[in-house]
Design a protein around this motif. Structure first.
Motif, short mmCIF file in Angstrom:
data_model
loop_
_atom_site.label_atom_id
_atom_site.label_comp_id
_atom_site.label_asym_id
_atom_site.label_seq_id
_atom_site.Cartn_x
_atom_site.Cartn_y
_atom_site.Cartn_z
N ALA A 72 2.74 3.71 -4.45
CA ALA A 72 3.81 4.33 -3.67
C ALA A 72 4.60 3.32 -2.85
N ASP A 73 4.11 2.09 -2.75
CA ASP A 73 4.75 1.15 -1.81
C ASP A 73 5.89 0.35 -2.42
N LEU A 74 6.33 0.75 -3.62
CA LEU A 74 7.43 0.09 -4.33
C LEU A 74 7.10 -1.35 -4.74
N GLN A 75 5.80 -1.68 -4.76
CA GLN A 75 5.43 -2.99 -5.31
C GLN A 75 5.45 -2.93 -6.83
N ASP A 76 5.25 -1.74 -7.36
CA ASP A 76 5.43 -1.52 -8.79
C ASP A 76 6.80 -0.87 -8.94
N THR A 101 1.62 -1.47 5.52
CA THR A 101 0.75 -2.62 5.30
C THR A 101 -0.24 -2.32 4.19
N SER A 102 -0.74 -3.38 3.56
CA SER A 102 -1.73 -3.23 2.51
C SER A 102 -3.04 -2.74 3.10
N LYS A 103 -3.73 -1.89 2.34
CA LYS A 103 -5.00 -1.36 2.83
C LYS A 103 -6.17 -2.28 2.48
N ASP A 141 -2.57 12.67 -2.25
CA ASP A 141 -2.74 12.20 -0.87
C ASP A 141 -4.22 11.91 -0.64
N ASP A 142 -4.51 10.62 -0.51
CA ASP A 142 -5.90 10.18 -0.39
C ASP A 142 -6.30 10.14 1.09
N GLY A 143 -6.37 11.29 1.71
CA GLY A 143 -6.82 11.37 3.10
C GLY A 143 -5.97 10.58 4.08
N1 UDP Z 1 -4.14 3.76 -1.80
C1 UDP Z 1 -4.89 4.93 -1.90
N2 UDP Z 1 -6.10 5.00 -1.27
C2 UDP Z 1 -6.61 3.96 -0.55
C3 UDP Z 1 -5.85 2.77 -0.48
C4 UDP Z 1 -4.62 2.69 -1.12
O1 UDP Z 1 -4.46 5.88 -2.54
O2 UDP Z 1 -7.69 4.10 0.01
C5 UDP Z 1 -2.81 3.66 -2.48
C6 UDP Z 1 -1.67 3.18 -1.60
O3 UDP Z 1 -1.05 4.25 -0.92
C7 UDP Z 1 -0.73 2.56 -2.62
C8 UDP Z 1 -1.69 1.99 -3.66
O4 UDP Z 1 -2.92 2.72 -3.50
O5 UDP Z 1 0.11 3.53 -3.23
C9 UDP Z 1 -1.91 0.50 -3.51
O6 UDP Z 1 -2.37 0.22 -2.20
P1 UDP Z 1 -1.97 -1.12 -1.43
O7 UDP Z 1 -0.50 -1.32 -1.49
O8 UDP Z 1 -2.59 -1.04 -0.09
O9 UDP Z 1 -2.71 -2.22 -2.30
P2 UDP Z 1 -2.14 -3.66 -2.73
O10 UDP Z 1 -0.76 -3.46 -3.29
O11 UDP Z 1 -2.14 -4.48 -1.49
O12 UDP Z 1 -3.12 -4.13 -3.77
#
Ligand code: UDP
Ligand code: MG
Length: 335
Positions: free
Chosen positions: A108-112, A217-219, A55-57
């Motif tokens: 964690a977002d099921l994109q992988d 949403t993406s971070k 859990d990253d904060g």
């Molecule tokens: N994540 C994290 N710390 C952060 C930003 C994102 O641990 O400061 C995690 C997020 O929960 C997710 C993964 O990194 O599991 C990818 O993040 P995200 O989906 O936002 O990135 P994207 O898929 O848009 O590249």
């Protein structure tokens, strides 16, 4: 700091363990579904599994959900960082605490897709140290993100000294020796894509369709991505510094040649037209170039400054270990 989270003895010394590291930042909308799919995928893997959620904060319900998930599945460990350190640090924390013979990093977002994990394990069993996943498509991402991501990978791959894979994200399986190698790299600027490439070892690439985010949403906004790109570039190549040098040299030589030409022309034909506008252009151009070159140096210097502090990459607030890796959801739920 780098001890494993697993207290128990391995059940059946012959069974290998797989650690699954999941960085989590404000993912309460998907965590339940993610864990459900992960559990199903792991049932097809003939290994003991350990699932490490980092859990990253998070500021949402994620920490509470993770505790709940851990109570329902004894293979789950939860690391809580003291604040948001960023995905690279979260992954580092997970790798530091993973005890498995192989480690998978997955978003964690099921994109992988967790469904790819059995295939990754199979390739690892065949002797590959690193099994990556190439994104053959990216659904649900803006054209800008797709283009900028493409550009970033291309530029990084073209300028860096190590072979950085194009369009391969952080989703991957690594053998124990790769993880141990990564843990030896001490730098603060942890552009994982570069570090993964730097350690080497035999690789295999699987391919998958990158789905859209399941929820949330993406971070990564524009500035975060720009920052990541700068980090990646400055960590693995000094091409920008070299380009600044070469450009400076080119302009200086050009100016010399032009100066000689003007001198000769003035001697032969006199100096009929004073060239103020063009002079101003040249002055401004040179000023801009100098600022750019100084800025590039500053980018490197700033990173040197951060490295020199030798601060840890992350701080743990709380560590909840897995209690029993031999847990099988099949048996306990009587399915
Ligand atoms: N994540 C994290 N710390 C952060 C930003 C994102 O641990 O400061 C995690 C997020 O929960 C997710 C993964 O990194 O599991 C990818 O993040 P995200 O989906 O936002 O990135 P994207 O898929 O848009 O590249
Ligand atoms: Mg994502």
């Amino acid at each position: 700091m780098t001890h494993s989270v697993t207290r128990i003895h391995r059940h059946g010394a012959s069974l290998d363990t797989l650690s699954v590291v999941v960085p989590v930042h404000n993912e309460s909308a998907v965590l339940g579904e993610f864990h459900r799919q992960l559990v199903i995928a792991l049932e097809q893997v003939p290994l003991l599994a350990e699932i490490i959620y980092v859990d990253d904060g998070s500021e949402d319900e994620s920490p509470r959900l993770l505790r709940q998930i851990r109570l329902g599945d004894t293979r789950v460990a939860v690391l809580e960082l003291s604040r948001n350190f960023g995905k690279e640090a979260a992954m580092t924390a997970g790798l530091d605490h993973a005890s498995g013979d192989a480690v998978v990093i997955i978003d964690a977002d099921l994109q992988d897709p967790p469904q790819l994990i059995p295939q990754m394990v199979e390739a690892w069993r065949d002797g590959f140290d690193i099994v990556t996943a190439r994104r053959s498509s990216r659904a649900g991402e803006s054209l800008f993100k797709k283009l900028s991501s493409k550009l970033f990978y291309r530029v990084l791959a073209a300028t860096s000294d190590v072979p950085i894979a194009i369009d391969v994200g952080d989703f991957r399986l690594m053998s124990r020796r790769v993880v141990d190698a990564l843990k030896q790299l001490p730098e603060r600027n942890r552009c994982m894509k570069g570090l993964f490439a730097w350690v080497g070892f035999t690789q295999k690439e699987l391919s998958y369709e990158r789905a859209a985010r399941h929820a949330g949403t993406s971070k990564w906004g524009f500035w975060e991505l720009l920052h990541l790109a700068f980090d990646g570039l400055t960590a693995f190549t000094w091409a920008p510094l070299r380009i600044a040098t070469l450009l400076g040299l080119l302009v200086a030589v050009g100016a010399l040649v032009m100066g000689g030409f003007i001198a000769v022309r003035t001697v032969l034909f006199g100096d009929p037209v004073p060239g103020y506008p063009s002079l101003i252009c040249v002055v401004l151009f040179l000023g801009g170039m100098q600022l750019l070159a100084t800025g590039i140096q500053g980018e490197y210097l700033g990173r040197l400054f951060i490295e020199s502090k030798q601060r840890p990459n992350y701080l743990l607030k709380n560590l909840q270990p897995a209690s029993d890796l031999s847990y099988s959801p099949h048996v306990s739920k009587g399915r």
